[in-house]
Design a protein around this motif. Structure first.
Motif, PDB file in Angstrom:
ATOM      1  N   ASP A 122       0.836  -1.217   0.000  1.00  0.00           N
ATOM      2  CA  ASP A 122       0.000   0.000   0.000  1.00  0.00           C
ATOM      3  C   ASP A 122       0.864   1.259   0.000  1.00  0.00           C
ATOM      4  O   ASP A 122       0.603   2.206  -0.740  1.00  0.00           O
ATOM      5  CB  ASP A 122      -0.933   0.017   1.217  1.00  0.00           C
ATOM      6  N   VAL A 126       0.850   4.006  -2.977  1.00  0.00           N
ATOM      7  CA  VAL A 126       0.474   5.411  -2.752  1.00  0.00           C
ATOM      8  C   VAL A 126       1.647   6.336  -3.084  1.00  0.00           C
ATOM      9  O   VAL A 126       1.459   7.414  -3.662  1.00  0.00           O
ATOM     10  CB  VAL A 126      -0.047   5.632  -1.316  1.00  0.00           C
ATOM     11  N   ASP A 143      -8.084  12.030  -4.686  1.00  0.00           N
ATOM     12  CA  ASP A 143      -7.958  11.308  -3.417  1.00  0.00           C
ATOM     13  C   ASP A 143      -7.114  10.065  -3.698  1.00  0.00           C
ATOM     14  O   ASP A 143      -7.570   9.127  -4.364  1.00  0.00           O
ATOM     15  CB  ASP A 143      -9.359  10.937  -2.920  1.00  0.00           C
ATOM     16  N   ASP A 145      -5.983   7.633  -1.747  1.00  0.00           N
ATOM     17  CA  ASP A 145      -6.434   6.362  -1.160  1.00  0.00           C
ATOM     18  C   ASP A 145      -7.534   5.744  -2.027  1.00  0.00           C
ATOM     19  O   ASP A 145      -7.537   4.541  -2.272  1.00  0.00           O
ATOM     20  CB  ASP A 145      -6.917   6.556   0.279  1.00  0.00           C
ATOM     21  N   TRP A 146      -8.435   6.593  -2.497  1.00  0.00           N
ATOM     22  CA  TRP A 146      -9.498   6.111  -3.393  1.00  0.00           C
ATOM     23  C   TRP A 146      -8.894   5.643  -4.719  1.00  0.00           C
ATOM     24  O   TRP A 146      -9.244   4.584  -5.242  1.00  0.00           O
ATOM     25  CB  TRP A 146     -10.529   7.206  -3.629  1.00  0.00           C
ATOM     26  N   ARG A 148      -5.949   4.450  -5.212  1.00  0.00           N
ATOM     27  CA  ARG A 148      -5.290   3.169  -4.946  1.00  0.00           C
ATOM     28  C   ARG A 148      -6.304   2.026  -4.971  1.00  0.00           C
ATOM     29  O   ARG A 148      -6.069   0.977  -5.574  1.00  0.00           O
ATOM     30  CB  ARG A 148      -4.576   3.206  -3.584  1.00  0.00           C
ATOM     31  N   GLN A 149      -7.455   2.228  -4.333  1.00  0.00           N
ATOM     32  CA  GLN A 149      -8.482   1.187  -4.314  1.00  0.00           C
ATOM     33  C   GLN A 149      -8.993   0.897  -5.730  1.00  0.00           C
ATOM     34  O   GLN A 149      -9.200  -0.268  -6.100  1.00  0.00           O
ATOM     35  CB  GLN A 149      -9.645   1.599  -3.411  1.00  0.00           C
TER      36      GLN A 149
END
Length: 197
Positions: A122, A126, A143, A145-146, A148-149
């Motif tokens: 992760d 990122v 964003d 984190d979003w 990455r998802q």
């Protein structure tokens, strides 16, 4: 002599893990005996390396995640512009995910070692997305984190797209080519389904 024994033990562990991945992908309830047979080893040898099925599944989770970390490092993402690094990392990760489909797509035990490796994955992801943002590939207010998802979801979907699981001789050659799939993933991540412009 000790080094030869260690090398032999490492080879048998690798054979067991690779056999377990193949066997469990076909039958998630396969026994340790079936895995031993597929590895070309005795059940006793498998039990000597892994006390029980739980220990084997935990080792599979750690091994597969370590290979993802290695795939990211082998791409040398810091030695290239973000776009090139994204393609390299994506192609390498897709190769690993294709080899370890069962382990990486099922709820395998999340030991402390596996959790630490996942955290490293992760963090590296990122970090690369951060560079992509600084280099103008991603919107300044995206964003991460979003993103990455979404990236992880695209990686999974790329391997499961229509044509990917058919008879290799009959399928579209790009359906399983990691480089072609990396192009698809990165283009979708950066441009979505909208027109280029």
């Amino acid at each position: 002599m000790g080094r030869a024994l260690r090398a032999d033990a490492e080879r048998s562990v690798r054979a067991i893990l690779e056999a377990a991945e193949r066997v469990l992908a076909q039958d998630a309830g396969a026994s340790m005996e079936q895995i031993a047979e597929a590895a070309g080893l005795t059940r006793i040898t498998v039990h000597r390396r892994f006390a029980n099925r739980q220990a084997l599944l935990e080792a599979l989770a750690v091994s597969a995640k370590q290979q993802l970390v290695d795939a990211i490092e082998e791409a040398r993402p810091d030695a290239a512009p973000a776009l090139v690094a994204l393609y390299r990392v994506t192609a390498n990760v897709l190769r690993v995910k294709d080899t370890w489909r069962f382990t990486l797509s099922h709820s395998t035990p999340h030991t402390a070692a596996a959790a630490a490796l996942w955290e490293e994955i992760d963090t590296r992801t990122v970090g690369l997305l951060n560079r992509a943002q600084r280099e103008g590939l991603l919107a300044p207010d995206a964003d991460l984190d979003w993103t990455r998802q979404v990236y992880y979801a695209l990686l999974s979907e790329a391997l499961d797209r229509p044509g990917a699981a058919q008879d290799p001789a009959a399928q579209d050659p790009d359906a399983q080519d990691p480089d072609a799939l990396a192009t698809l993933v990165i283009d979708t991540l950066l441009h979505g389904a909208g027109p280029r412009g």
